[in-house]
Design an enzyme around this catalytic site. Structure first.
Site, PDB file in Angstrom:
ATOM      1  N   ARG A 295       6.856  -0.462   2.403  1.00  0.00           N
ATOM      2  CA  ARG A 295       6.720   0.965   2.704  1.00  0.00           C
ATOM      3  C   ARG A 295       8.082   1.656   2.698  1.00  0.00           C
ATOM      4  NH1 ARG A 295       1.872   0.994   7.344  1.00  0.00           N
ATOM      5  NH2 ARG A 295       0.176   1.009   5.803  1.00  0.00           N
TER       6      ARG A 295
ATOM      7  N   TYR B 293       0.836   4.033  -3.014  1.00  0.00           N
ATOM      8  CA  TYR B 293       1.250   2.652  -2.727  1.00  0.00           C
ATOM      9  C   TYR B 293       1.392   2.401  -1.227  1.00  0.00           C
ATOM     10  CZ  TYR B 293       2.750   0.683  -7.266  1.00  0.00           C
ATOM     11  OH  TYR B 293       2.817   0.144  -8.513  1.00  0.00           O
ATOM     12  N   GLU B 294       0.974   1.210  -0.810  1.00  0.00           N
ATOM     13  CA  GLU B 294       1.167   0.729   0.577  1.00  0.00           C
ATOM     14  C   GLU B 294       0.611   1.703   1.611  1.00  0.00           C
ATOM     15  OE1 GLU B 294       1.915  -2.174   0.322  1.00  0.00           O
ATOM     16  OE2 GLU B 294       2.835  -2.140  -1.647  1.00  0.00           O
ATOM     17  N   GLY B 295      -0.457   2.378   1.258  1.00  0.00           N
ATOM     18  CA  GLY B 295      -1.084   3.327   2.178  1.00  0.00           C
ATOM     19  C   GLY B 295      -0.775   4.753   1.781  1.00  0.00           C
TER      20      GLY B 295
ATOM     21  N   GLN C 286      -0.353   6.957   6.302  1.00  0.00           N
ATOM     22  CA  GLN C 286       0.947   6.981   6.975  1.00  0.00           C
ATOM     23  C   GLN C 286       0.931   7.962   8.149  1.00  0.00           C
ATOM     24  OE1 GLN C 286       3.156   4.710   5.913  1.00  0.00           O
ATOM     25  NE2 GLN C 286       1.720   4.224   4.273  1.00  0.00           N
TER      26      GLN C 286
END
Length: 597
Positions: free
Chosen positions: A298, A439-441, A446
Site C-alpha cells: 500500500r 490496487y491493494e484496496g 482505504q
C-alpha cells in the site's frame, strides 16, 4: 517525446530538511545512510531510471506482455533491463544484510522507488511485489524457508508475488476457497484459482515465488481460517538449484486499460496433481501475515501516485514550453507565444507541480517515521511513530493515487487534442495511473480503514496528536509577518481547523451511526491528505525562507515558497468544503431509495 528526468534536487531537500535524514542515519542499523552515500544512490538511481527504464516505457506499453501456452513473454528490452536492475543491486537496496541486502532505510528506498515508478510504471511493479514478499518472509517465515528463498529473492534472481484475489473473493477475503491439503512429508497440495496476480508469470527471472492464501481442511470459516503458503514456480532442490516445474501455471493474462507491459495473470494451482506448497508460520494466521505484505504494498502503491504526479507534470511542462499557440493574453497583434505563458496553462502546471511536491513530502516523512518505528531504541518513540505510520498509510495510498489520476488528466488537458493522441505519451500516464487507486484496496476501502480502524477505534488519539503538531507549526508561522508566508498561514490555519472539526465529528458519530460516518470517509481521507500535504509544504516554505534570510541565492528556495503559496490558495482552500461534506453530507448520500438509482 520527452523522457523522465529524476527531480533529485527536490528529493534531496525533502529527505534532508523534512524527513530528517540525519536523524534517521543515527538510528541503529541505519548508520550507512550518510548524506554523501544517499546523494550517490540518488544520482545512480536517477541515471538508471532515465537511461534504462524510461526509454522502454512507451514501447513496452505499445507492445505489451504476451501470453502463449501458459507462459508470458515480456516486451522488448524488459528482460535486459531487469537483469541490469538486479545485477546493479537495486533489488537489495532496503533488504536485510543477513540475506545479501544493503540495509538502507525505507526513506531512501522510497525516493529510489519513486524514480522507478515514474520512469516505467509497469516495470516497477515486479520489484514492488518482490519486496513485499521478502518482508513477509523475513518476519513470519521459518528458518528453513528463509534459507531456501530469501537470498535469491533479495538478489533479484527470483521474484515474488501476492495471491489473494479469487473470482468470487475480491476485497472480501473471507470468501477465499483455494484449498491446501496436508501431505505426509509436511508439505501441502494447493488447489484453486487466483486472479489479478501482478507478474504472476514472466520471463525476466528464473523462478517466481508465489505467496498464496488458502484454507486447510480443518480451517474455520471466514478470515480466521486462512493460511499462507509459499508455492514456487519451480521446485528448489536441497542444494539450491532448480528442480521440477510445480503445478502452478498462468492460464491467461488480462487485457487492461493501462500498465500493458505488466502481466496481470490468472493463476491456476493444482490443475494436474496439485501444486506443492509450504506453510508460512502457523495455520489460520495467513491473513495476518499477508497484511504485512499488503501494508508494504500500500505504501509502495502510494508512491505510484507521487510518481504519476511528477511524470505527468514533466511531460506537460515540456510540451507547454514547446507548443506555440496564440498571442499572449491581453496583447494585441503581438507574436505567438508558447502556451506556458497563458494563465490557465500555468494554473494547471502549478497544480501538478505543487501536488507532486506535497505528495512526495508526505510520503517520505511517513517512510522516515517507519524507520523510527522499526529502529529507534526507545520503545515509546517506536510506538508513537508506528501509530503515525498506521494513520497515514491509507492517506499516502488513497490521496496520492487519486492525485496521480487527477494530475495525469490535467496533463492531457495541457496537451489539448494532442493529449488524446497516444504518440505524445500523455494518455499513457492517465491510463497507467488509474490502477493505483484500485490496487491493494480501492480508495473507499482505504478511507473506511482510516476512519474506522485508525481513528474511531482509538478515539482520535493519533489524529489529535498530528493536529497538535500542525498547530505548533502554525504558531511558528504566526511569527512571520507579511508577504507570502502570511497568506500561506491564513489558509493553513483554516485547513487545520477544518480537519479538527471533521475529525471530532467522525469520532463522535462513528459508534452511533456508522453509515453516516462512512458516507464521509473518502472526503475525510481527501481532507486529511490535503492538510497533511499542506503541513509539509508549509514546513518547506519556512525552511526556504530561513535559507533566503541567511543569504542563500539558490533559486530553488523562492520557487518552493511560490509553490507553497499556490498550494495554499488553490488546494488548502478546499478544506472547509470537504469538512462540510464529511459532517453534513451523509443525508444526500443515503436518502435515495435503491430503486431510484
Amino acid at each position: 517525446m520527452s523522457e523522465y528526468i529524476a527531480p533529485i534536487r527536490d528529493m534531496q531537500f525533502v529527505l534532508k530538511e523534512l524527513a530528517g535524514l540525519d536523524e534517521v542515519a543515527q538510528l541503529p542499523g541505519c548508520e550507512e545512510a550518510t548524506p554523501d552515500l544517499v546523494d550517490a544512490v540518488l544520482e545512480e538511481a536517477g541515471r538508471f531510471a532515465e537511461e534504462v527504464l524510461s526509454p522502454i516505457n512507451w514501447s513496452g506499453d505499445q507492445e505489451g506482455a504476451r501470453w502463449q501456452d501458459k507462459a508470458v513473454t515480456m516486451p522488448a528490452g524488459f528482460r535486459e533491463a531487469y537483469k541490469l536492475f538486479a545485477d546493479s543491486g537495486w533489488t537489495a537496496l532496503a533488504c536485510e544484510p543477513e540475506w545479501g541486502g544493503q540495509g538502507l532505510p525505507k526513506v531512501v528506498a522510497a525516493a529510489v522507488a519513486e524514480m522507478w515508478k515514474a520512469a516505467n510504471h509497469s516495470f516497477s511493479l515486479c520489484p514492488l511485489l518482490t519486496a513485499g514478499a521478502i518482508e513477509s518472509l523475513v518476519l513470519t517465515g521459518s528458518d528453513e524457508l528463509k534459507q531456501t528463498y530469501l537470498e535469491k529473492m533479495v538478489s533479484g534472481v527470483w521474484t515474488g508475488t501476492m495471491n489473494l484475489t479469487e473470482p468470487s473473493a475480491g476485497s472480501d477475503l473471507a470468501a477465499v476457497r483455494t484449498r491446501a491439503e496436508p501431505q505426509e512429508d509436511g508439505t501441502y497440495k494447493i488447489f484453486g484459482q487466483k486472479i489479478f496476480i501482478t507478474y504472476g508469470d514472466h520471463d525476466m527471472a528464473e523462478n517466481i515465488i508465489h505467496l498464496v492464501l488458502a484454507r486447510t481442511p480443518t480451517a474455520p470459516e471466514g478470515v480466521k481460517g486462512i493460511s499462507l503458503f509459499i508455492v514456487p514456480k519451480f521446485m528448489v532442490n536441497d542444494d539450491g538449484s532448480l528442480g521440477a516445474r510445480n503445478d502452478a501455471y498462468c492460464v491467461s493474462i488480462e487485457h487492461k486499460l493501462g500498465i500493458h507491459a505488466s502481466p496481470t495473470a490468472i493463476m491456476a494451482f493444482g490443475d494436474q496433481s496439485g501444486a506443492v506448497g509450504y506453510l508460512v508460520g502457523e495455520e489460520n494466521r495467513g491473513l495476518e501475515y499477508m497484511f504485512i505484505m499488503m501494508n508494504a504494498a500500500r505504501f509502495g502503491v502510494g508512491l505510484e501516485g507521487v510518481a504519476a504526479c511528477e511524470r505527468a507534470y514533466q511531460r506537460a511542462r515540456d510540451y507547454a514550453r514547446e507548443r506555440i499557440q496564440c498571442t499572449d493574453i491581453g496583447v494585441r497583434g503581438g507574436p505567438k507565444v508558447a502556451i506556458i505563458n497563458h494563465p490557465d496553462v500555468r494554473r494547471m502546471l502549478m497544480t501538478m507541480k505543487s501536488r507532486a511536491e506535497a505528495t512526495r513530502a508526505l510520503a517520505y516523512v511517513v517512510a522516515a517515521a517507519h524507520d523510527a518505528a522499526v529502529h529507534h531504541p526507545d520503545n515509546e518513540v517506536r510506538k508513537r511513530n508506528q501509530a503515525f505510520v498506521d494513520l497515514m498509510i491509507p492517506v499516502v495510498k488513497g490521496w496520492s493515487t487519486e492525485s496521480g489520476v487527477t494530475m495525469a488528466s490535467l496533463g492531457v488537458q495541457v496537451h489539448g487534442g494532442m493529449g488524446y493522441v497516444e504518440e505524445t505519451g500523455a494518455a499513457q500516464h492517465l491510463r497507467d495511473a488509474q490502477i493505483s487507486t484500485i490496487y491493494e484496496g480501492t480508495t473507499g476501502i482505504q478511507a473506511n480503514d482510516l476512519i474506522g480502524r485508525k481513528i474511531a477505534r482509538e478515539g482520535g488519539v493519533t489524529l489529535n496528536a498530528l493536529i497538535a503538531d500542525m498547530r505548533a507549526l502554525d504558531a511558528d508561522l504566526a511569527q512571520r509577518s507579511g508577504g507570502d508566508l502570511a497568506a500561506i498561514r491564513s489558509r493553513f490555519a483554516a485547513g487545520v481547523d477544518a480537519l479538527a472539526s471533521a475529525g471530532e465529528w467522525l469520532v463522535a458519530t462513528y459508534g452511533k451511526d456508522v453509515r453516516a460516518a462512512s458516507a464521509g470517509a473518502v472526503p475525510f481521507l481527501t481532507l486529511l491528505g490535503i492538510v497533511a500535504g499542506g503541513w509539509q509544504m508549509v514546513r518547506a516554505a519556512l525552511i526556504a525562507q530561513e535559507k533566503i534570510d541567511a543569504g542563500d541565492s539558490d533559486p530553488f528556495y523562492p520557487a518552493k515558497i511560490v509553490t507553497t503559496r499556490f498550494y495554499a490558495d488553490h488546494v488548502l482552500s478546499q478544506a472547509a468544503g470537504l469538512a462540510s461534506s464529511v459532517t453534513d453530507g451523509a443525508e444526500g448520500v443515503l436518502a435515495l431509495p435503491e430503486d431510484m438509482f
